[in-house]
Motif scaffolding. Structure first.
Motif, short mmCIF file in Angstrom:
data_model
loop_
_atom_site.label_atom_id
_atom_site.label_comp_id
_atom_site.label_asym_id
_atom_site.label_seq_id
_atom_site.Cartn_x
_atom_site.Cartn_y
_atom_site.Cartn_z
N THR A 1 0.81 -1.22 0.00
CA THR A 1 0.00 0.00 0.00
C THR A 1 0.85 1.27 0.00
O THR A 1 0.32 2.36 0.18
CB THR A 1 -0.94 0.03 1.22
N ALA A 2 2.16 1.13 -0.19
CA ALA A 2 3.05 2.30 -0.16
C ALA A 2 4.05 2.20 -1.32
O ALA A 2 5.23 1.91 -1.12
CB ALA A 2 3.78 2.38 1.17
N PRO A 3 3.59 2.45 -2.55
CA PRO A 3 4.48 2.29 -3.71
C PRO A 3 5.68 3.23 -3.70
O PRO A 3 6.74 2.87 -4.21
CB PRO A 3 3.55 2.57 -4.90
N VAL A 4 5.52 4.44 -3.14
CA VAL A 4 6.65 5.36 -3.10
C VAL A 4 7.74 4.81 -2.18
O VAL A 4 8.93 4.83 -2.52
CB VAL A 4 6.20 6.76 -2.63
N THR A 5 7.34 4.33 -1.01
CA THR A 5 8.30 3.73 -0.10
C THR A 5 9.00 2.54 -0.75
O THR A 5 10.22 2.39 -0.67
CB THR A 5 7.59 3.28 1.20
N LYS A 6 8.24 1.70 -1.43
CA LYS A 6 8.83 0.54 -2.09
C LYS A 6 9.86 0.96 -3.12
O LYS A 6 10.96 0.37 -3.20
CB LYS A 6 7.73 -0.30 -2.75
N SER A 7 9.56 1.97 -3.90
CA SER A 7 10.51 2.41 -4.94
C SER A 7 11.79 2.95 -4.32
O SER A 7 12.89 2.70 -4.83
CB SER A 7 9.86 3.47 -5.84
N ALA B 1 4.75 4.87 13.15
CA ALA B 1 5.44 3.81 12.44
C ALA B 1 5.03 3.84 10.98
O ALA B 1 3.94 4.30 10.64
CB ALA B 1 5.09 2.45 13.05
N GLU B 2 5.91 3.38 10.10
CA GLU B 2 5.65 3.39 8.66
C GLU B 2 5.09 4.73 8.20
O GLU B 2 4.00 4.81 7.62
CB GLU B 2 4.72 2.23 8.27
N PRO B 3 5.82 5.82 8.47
CA PRO B 3 5.30 7.14 8.13
C PRO B 3 5.13 7.30 6.62
O PRO B 3 5.87 6.69 5.82
CB PRO B 3 6.39 8.09 8.66
N ALA B 4 4.15 8.10 6.24
CA ALA B 4 3.87 8.33 4.81
C ALA B 4 5.01 9.14 4.20
O ALA B 4 5.22 10.29 4.55
CB ALA B 4 2.55 9.06 4.66
N ILE B 5 5.75 8.51 3.31
CA ILE B 5 6.87 9.18 2.66
C ILE B 5 6.42 10.07 1.51
O ILE B 5 6.96 11.15 1.28
CB ILE B 5 7.90 8.15 2.15
N ASP B 6 5.40 9.60 0.78
CA ASP B 6 4.95 10.37 -0.38
C ASP B 6 4.41 11.73 0.02
O ASP B 6 4.54 12.68 -0.73
CB ASP B 6 3.90 9.60 -1.17
#
Length: 387
Positions: free
Chosen positions: A10-16, A382-387
């Motif tokens: 659910t976090a494509p930006v983080t994954k990239s 935790a798991e902050p929104a990077i995008d």
């Protein structure tokens, strides 16, 4: 050499970003699936919490490195954090944490009629504060995020009305058989969440006008208006335990200029809910604004301070002011993790784990204090929104 599992559904930006970091290594690790991890000698699990094999983290500490601690509720759950800080300050009364967070009450309830008994017990002090009517308070669900369930009030009747509205919204959803409500509805289901914190609302925030720092080349406005903001700092906790604070800190602004909270009434004389727009700075509630309400903290140096008693004569925000604020953040952050370490049931750092946290701070403007700008801890994400 090691293999890596990267899973952020659910976090494509983080994954990239994670994949880019791993691919920059020489040689880069092989990216494998979770089904393949059992036979891997050296493994990195850089994934969302739910996709990490936490049993493997504990059983293979010499060969498995993971991106999330298994137990860290003492930090990331609002009611656990409140309890953790209170316990630590009780044992360490000289800690910097004693004034580092807003005054907080914890409650656990499923239905609004439970409040009557609470005001005779754990909320007795809050009841006295509400009788005096001098302060505003903010209600936050202990386990919700993205601004859901946040409400403001300054009377016992208002608090009861908030929970009545939550119950009514839940009943309406059931009646609609899951068809959903309006997209901007931030009500929560009280009977499911149960845990809430009530915090004193800090009504003297440091204010700037983000338009002073243009992001599109436009000129500064002729008349500046003060906007509330909070600071989002990114921190990596490593092993058991070192902390690394990223020096690029974000300032996240509200959608509309700041005004003191007040009670408005409808045409029948009934109180209206407080308009949260000047008070909430969650970017998740302002997705239509894009980057308009986001600045780097360092970009605010030389901006006019628009809070305090003499707004027109306030000096610009200086590099020294910024340093004073960051220094406070560093101390509060260190003490917060010390407090969590003293609660080994709900925070267990392991040597083969690292984790990225998003730490939210509010800066108040108190001209009579030393230093003038005071930092308050709001929450740890935790798991902050990077995008």
């Amino acid at each position: 050499m090691f293999d890596a599992i990267v899973s952020w559904p659910t976090a494509p930006v983080t994954k990239s970003l994670v994949l880019n970091a791993l691919n920059s290594l020489n040689p880069p690790p092989a990216i494998i699936t979770s089904e393949s991890r059992a036979g891997v000698s050296n493994l990195l699990q850089w994934s969302t919490y739910d996709d990490i094999d936490h049993e493997l983290v504990h059983s293979r500490r010499d060969t498995v490195l993971s991106s999330s601690y298994t137990f860290r509720k003492a930090l990331i759950r609002k009611h656990f954090l409140s309890r953790c800080l209170h316990s630590y300050v009780t044992k360490h009364p000289d800690s910097e944490l004693k004034d580092a967070a807003p005054k907080t009450f914890e409650i656990e309830l499923s239905f609004v009629d439970e409040l009557d008994e609470m005001f005779l017990d754990e909320l007795w002090e809050l009841g006295k504060e509400l009788e005096e009517g001098e302060k505003w308070w903010i209600l936050k669900p202990g386990m919700a995020d993205r601004g859901n369930g946040i409400r403001m009030f300054n009377s016992r009747a208002d608090l009861e009305k908030i929970f009545e509205d939550f119950e009514e919204a839940d009943s309406d959803d059931e009646a609609e058989d899951g068809s959903g409500g309006e997209e901007d509805n931030t009500a929560v289901v009280t009977s499911q969440l149960r845990h809430f914190v009530i915090q004193e609302y800090l009504s003297n925030p440091l204010l700037f006008d983000p338009a002073e720092v243009s992001i599109d080349g436009s000129s500064k406005p002729d008349e500046l208006q003060g906007y509330k903001f909070h600071l989002r700092a990114y921190c990596v906790a490593s092993g058991a335990l070192k902390l690394y604070l990223f020096d690029e800190i974000l300032a996240l602004f509200s959608a509309v200029p700041y005004v003191q909270p007040s009670v408005d009434e409808d045409e029948d004389g009934d109180p209206l809910p407080v308009d949260l727009a000047p008070h909430l700075t969650n970017t998740s509630l302002q997705t239509e604004r894009g980057e308009e309400g986001v600045r780097l903290f360092r970009e605010l140096i030389s901006c006019r301070v628009l809070s305090g008693p003499k707004k027109s004569s306030n000096a610009p925000f200086s590099a020294e002011d910024k340093k004073t604020i960051v220094d406070q953040m560093v101390v509060i952050l260190g003490e917060t993790f010390k407090a969590a370490l003293s609660n080994p049931i709900h925070f267990q750092p392991l040597p083969n784990v690292f984790e990225l946290f998003g730490i939210d701070f509010l800066v108040t403007d108190s001209p009579a204090s030393q230093p003038r700008f005071q930092v308050k801890l709001l929450e740890v994400n935790a798991e902050p929104a990077i995008d």
